[in-house]
Structure formats: C-alpha cells, structure tokens
Design an enzyme around this catalytic site. Structure first.
Site, PDB file in Angstrom:
ATOM      1  N   SER A 238       0.827  -1.199   0.000  1.00 44.24           N
ATOM      2  CA  SER A 238       0.000   0.000   0.000  1.00 44.24           C
ATOM      3  C   SER A 238       0.867   1.257   0.000  1.00 44.24           C
ATOM      4  CB  SER A 238      -0.957  -0.053   1.202  1.00 44.24           C
ATOM      5  OG  SER A 238      -1.929   0.965   1.123  1.00 44.24           O
ATOM      6  N   ASP A 330      -9.595  -4.390  -5.400  1.00 38.21           N
ATOM      7  CA  ASP A 330      -9.044  -3.459  -4.414  1.00 38.21           C
ATOM      8  C   ASP A 330      -9.906  -2.194  -4.395  1.00 38.21           C
ATOM      9  OD1 ASP A 330      -7.505  -1.635  -2.929  1.00 38.21           O
ATOM     10  OD2 ASP A 330      -5.617  -2.479  -3.642  1.00 38.21           O
ATOM     11  N   HIS A 365      -7.550  -5.374  -1.080  1.00 40.87           N
ATOM     12  CA  HIS A 365      -6.344  -4.585  -0.849  1.00 40.87           C
ATOM     13  C   HIS A 365      -5.378  -5.245   0.123  1.00 40.87           C
ATOM     14  CE1 HIS A 365      -4.018  -0.852  -0.696  1.00 40.87           C
ATOM     15  NE2 HIS A 365      -4.043  -0.908   0.628  1.00 40.87           N
TER      16      HIS A 365
END
Length: 432
Positions: A238, A330, A365
């Site tokens: 991320s 995601d 995600h």
C-alpha cells in the site's frame, strides 16, 4: 459414543505451513463440526468452522473431505484459518494483526457433534487440540534498531550468514509491524521492518519523516556484517509501495537488487517526501466515496491515472526486477489500473522485461501472509488527519485467501531468484 480422536499435523509450525486435520473413531456417517478458535492478545476472539459427515469408517480428513457449510464450504485444507472471523457479538471493524512474533498464535481445533453454527462456547467438545502457528522459526534473531533515529526491527535467520536482505515497509496504518519480516527471516532473508508513520521521531517532533529516514534504514542493512550488501530487496504494501517506488528510482543511496510492491501505486508527486505525498492524498480526499453501509472507498483518490509525469514515479527508469501483486477488487487503491499504467510505461521505456505482474480476480487490498483471515472491511485511522473511519478494502473471501497463498509462494520465489542466484558472499556493494 466411542471416543472421537482428533489429530492435527504438524501441531507446531510456521504460519505459512499447511496442516492436516484428521477426525477418527466417530460413528459411520456421523455429522460433526470441526471448529477453530483463536483468542487474540487484544482480548477479541476469532472462530471458523466447517460442517462434515464422517465416512463409513468414522473418519473425516479436512484436507480431502467436503465441508457442507460453515464459514467455508468445499474441500479447503486451510479453511479453518483463512475463514476465521470475530465471534458473534464482537465490535465491528476488527482486523487481525499479530503483535508479538516471539510467541505463537495458539489456535484451538475442536470437534463438536452434529452440524452446528452457534453456541460453541457453551458446550464441551468431543475432542480438542491446540495448534501453535509461529512467525519466527527456531534460531531467528530479533534485534530492535534505534540508531539514526529509526524505529525498526531487524530479523536475522539462524546461522552466521551473511544473508540477502529485505527492507519491509507496511502501509499507512503505521506502527512497527513485525510479523512479515519475521516470516521472511524464517525463510532465510535478513529482514528489517520500519515504522515510518508513527515512528518515535515523528511522535516527538510532530513531523513526518524525510527521505533520508528510509536511506538510513537501507544503510543499516547495507553495512550490517551479516547482510550481503549487493543483495537487498525492498518490499512495500500500500503506502509502503508508494515509498518503495520513489526511493528505488530516485534515491542516490537506495539501490535495491529487486522490488516487490503489494497493492500499490506509482501515482504521487515525484518531488518532495512523505509530507508532500500525504498532502497530495489529502487534496484528493474529496474523491472519497461512501457505500450504502457508510464504508469509505478510497480508490478514486488516485484516479484517473495522471498523464502529467510530475505526478507519477517514472518506472521506466527502474533497472532491477519489479514484482507487482494486485487485487482486482481493491477498493482502497487503484492497484490494477496503476499496474497496467506501469506496464505501459515500462514497455515504452524498454525495461518491461524487468516487470512481473500477479493480478488476482475478486481479491482486495489487504493481501497478507498465507492463511491470515481475509479482512474485507475494518476500522482505519488516516495517517494524515488521524480521522477514524470504516474502510472497505474489498475482496471475496475464498478468492482472496487463495490469492494470499499463491502470491506469498511466488514472492518468496521471486526474492530467492533475485537475491540468492549466483551468490558471492564477498561482494558487499550494492549493484542496482
């Protein structure tokens, strides 16, 4: 009833190891429930269960037999772990993150009569086994790192070394998250995990760290006597991917042998440091959406992918192998769109031979280590504003869980191929 026997092998192992669960000595065609319970250190309990029918010999093999329902269905050898969910009555938005790598996750596997879905805590199981799941293999060393103002932990594999190394950067939630680095060390890599959001220096000064902070962390690995300086990788998740790409391409100090980005994007202001990145995200905060359950969807903050080169890292300049791990569902980051744009940029620059993309349908995600439970939604505190919200990460549990297993296996392979191949322990300089 005859005494039902339950065995789990291995009863002690690494968290990314599969186990086999075998029920024996039940009556023929007996309906039973196999249940897993994990009591987290934060006081919350998580459970998973499958509904099975014993064969003519009174046996159930979870690795081979069909679960007829529960928190997972079908033949799912590790469903008792990846389908763990907070027990009924828990507060919403929980996320399971291991906070102590020096002790195991202790999971109680039990067998109950009949097909059941509730009330496990109110009855005595037919049989139970406690399973230890470790992030740290025997002999792995854990070394807190505070030099240069760093908030970091270094994990070293057993033995004298020197070892290839990984600089491990987590996302915007902050904290010193150690379990992935511990697991990497358990597979033969020196691994340094770095807190760069809630680092001690940030807590004291109120200021986000500068680019030099990441360079100091890299230099700790580069100069460590048990690390092969020419064989250091960067791994980011991320926001950690955002930083990883910036530093791998523009830093004069950080020259990784290879790079892994999980659920990341190259979209960011190229100039400046973490402060400018966070300001850019904040400026785009108006693009945040809420679904009907009031869960935040943040993927639009970076969409559409900019054409202005000053707002995306020039991956065409990258001179070492890059692995992108992408969840196609995601909801937090436009990881898939970013990966496709990076692929196009690298094709135009002539370095696409350095790129590998692992793209997983119905995957969200938070792509974690194998068999960790899929977290579709959880509470999140924004690193910039400290605003609390319920964030939608995305993913469908079965597909996401299988993606975690596959991506970890291929990430380890990618790291081994790029960090161990043609190894020369005497070469201590960075080469990329």
């Amino acid at each position: 009833m005859t005494h039902v026997r339950l065995s789990v092998q291995p009863s002690r192992g690494l968290v990314d190891e599969k186990f086999s669960v075998l029920v024996q000595n039940a009556p023929p065609s007996f309906k039973l429930t196999v249940h897993a319970l994990y009591k987290c250190r934060d006081g919350h309990s998580w459970e998973a269960f499958g509904l099975y029918t014993a064969d003519a010999s009174g046996n159930v093999n979870v690795s081979e037999d069909l679960s007829l329902g529960g928190t997972y269905s079908g033949v799912e050898p590790m469903g008792l772990l990846w389908s763990l969910r907070p027990v009924s009555g828990s507060k919403p938005g929980l996320r399971l993150r291991n906070s102590n790598t020096q002790t195991p996750m202790e999971v109680t596997i039990s067998v109950y009569p009949c097909h059941q879905t509730v009330g496990f805590m109110d009855q005595v199981p037919l049989s139970s086994v406690v399973v230890e799941r470790w992030f740290t293999a025997p002999g792995v060393s854990r070394i807190p790192i505070t030099e240069g103002g760093l908030t970091a932990t270094l994990f070293l594999p057993p033995g004298p070394g020197p070892f290839p190394a990984v600089l491990d950067l987590w996302g915007g939630a902050g904290g010193l998250v150690e379990y992935r680095a511990a697991l990497l060390a358990s597979h033969g890599f020196a691994a340094l995990t770095l807190d760069y959001i809630t680092a001690k220096i940030t807590m004291e000064t109120g200021k986000l760290v500068e680019n030099e902070y990441f360079e100091r962390a890299y230099t700790v690995l580069l100069q460590h006597p048990q690390v092969i300086g020419s064989r250091i990788a960067m791994l980011g998740l991320s926001l950690g991917s955002t930083v990883t790409l910036k530093m791998a391409i523009y830093s004069e100090v950080i020259k990784p042998r290879c790079v892994v980005c999980v659920s990341g994007s190259h979209v960011q202001p190229v100039g400046g440091s973490l402060k400018e990145i966070m300001a850019f995200f904040a400026e785009n905060g108006k693009k945040k959406r809420l679904n009907e359950e009031n869960q935040s969807i943040l993927r639009d903050l970076l969409l559409p992918i900019p054409t202005d080169p000053s707002f995306k890292v020039d991956v065409g300049r990258l001179q070492c192998p890059l692995l992108l791990v992408v969840g196609e569902d995601d909801q937090n980051w436009p990881a898939y769109e970013s990966a496709m744009d990076m692929k196009e940029m690298m094709e135009q620059a002539g370095n696409s031979h350095q790129l590998t993309v692992l793209s997983y349908p119905n995957t969200g995600h938070l792509i974690d280590t194998p068999y960790m439970p899929h977290i579709r939604v959880s509470n999140f505190v924004s690193p910039g504003t400290r605003e609390k919200s319920m964030v939608l990460w995305g993913g469908e549990t079965v597909a996401h869980s299988h993606a975690q297993e596959d991506a970890w296996k291929k990430t380890l392979l990618f790291l081994r191929e790029n960090l161990f191949a043609d190894q020369n322990p005497d070469d201590k300089k960075s080469v990329c």
